[in-house]
Design an enzyme around this catalytic site. Sequence first.
Site, short mmCIF file in Angstrom:
data_model
loop_
_atom_site.label_atom_id
_atom_site.label_comp_id
_atom_site.label_asym_id
_atom_site.label_seq_id
_atom_site.Cartn_x
_atom_site.Cartn_y
_atom_site.Cartn_z
CD GLU A 144 -23.76 26.37 -18.39
OE1 GLU A 144 -24.20 27.31 -19.03
OE2 GLU A 144 -23.94 26.20 -17.11
CB VAL A 145 -21.87 22.28 -25.66
CG1 VAL A 145 -22.60 22.06 -26.82
CG2 VAL A 145 -20.39 21.89 -25.35
#
Length: 344
Positions: A144-145
């Site tokens: 999860e950037v």
Amino acid sequence: MRIFEGYQKGVNLGGWLSQLIGTDEVHFNTFITESDIERIASWGLDHVRLPVDCDVVTADMGRTVLPRMDYIDKCIEWCGKHGLNLVLDLHKTYGYMFGTNDRDFGTNFFHDEELQAAFLRIWETFATRYGKYADRVAFELLNEVDVPDVVSEWNGIIRKTIEKIRTIAPDSWILVGGCRYNAVVSVPELDKPYDDKIVYNFHCYEPLVFTHQAAYWVRNMPQDYQIAYPLPVGAYIRAGEELGMWQAGDAKPGDEQLVSADYFDQMFRVAVETAEKNNAPLYCGEYGVIDKAPTPDTLRWLQDINAVFTKYGIGRAIWTYKVHNFGLIDAHYDAIRDEMIKAL
């Protein structure tokens, strides 16, 4: 679209080696054991996703391997014994963890060569240690950037990391996800696959106002908030706007359309088309509903989203096996657990 064979139906092992529920050896030795892996296999699933934090298994910016790396070894051994594959997910790296902005685990990672070098060292260690399991262990570069404006920087880091891994583990599957919390709408922003063992990855908790209702960690979310499923798309959009929530992956197909399998079909289409265009498999590494939601609504949501996963052959892993307010084996889901497992 190509199918990510062996990784079609899975569950996350959150809270063990990442987002820790405990930090002593009692926790690491008891939170997940072989009996848990045996139980997951008995459900007819084909893999687990194992989130791991950099500072649980390494120290000194990835230069030192800590003894707790052995827990990954054990999990791979148990999975092999019980016929499960494993996605090794680096959930936190030096300089970055989703949802925070401090120096140690913020956003500097995308602009700091020293932090990126640490990331490469970790993946060099993982590839050296686990590349020999290419037939049953896949690598997920980073969870999860959440930063929306580092698309170019992140694609560059992905390429450097894949090039490093490929010198050691030429046959391992590698999963890559986009920005904005790995939203499905970010898949088209990813570069074309480096080779034919790259998988496009996304997460889906939409509508977020439903799946995260009453979540204490969500900004502006009341602790007693309740909302049903299914409702029209517009109802969720308006509810999110009233709470000041950002709907990361909302496709907004029409305010009056009831959220259903058709809704997810439309939402996923942009990722499916990108995967088809680039001949890459597609995988959803996280999805699920918080234990604050009504269980009949939770089951309907799971049945809808999994119908679309099945339609397109999208691999997936539900969040999560135990605790963290999403635990599949926790008491909240007792009445519907058997039906939930059937829906996966």
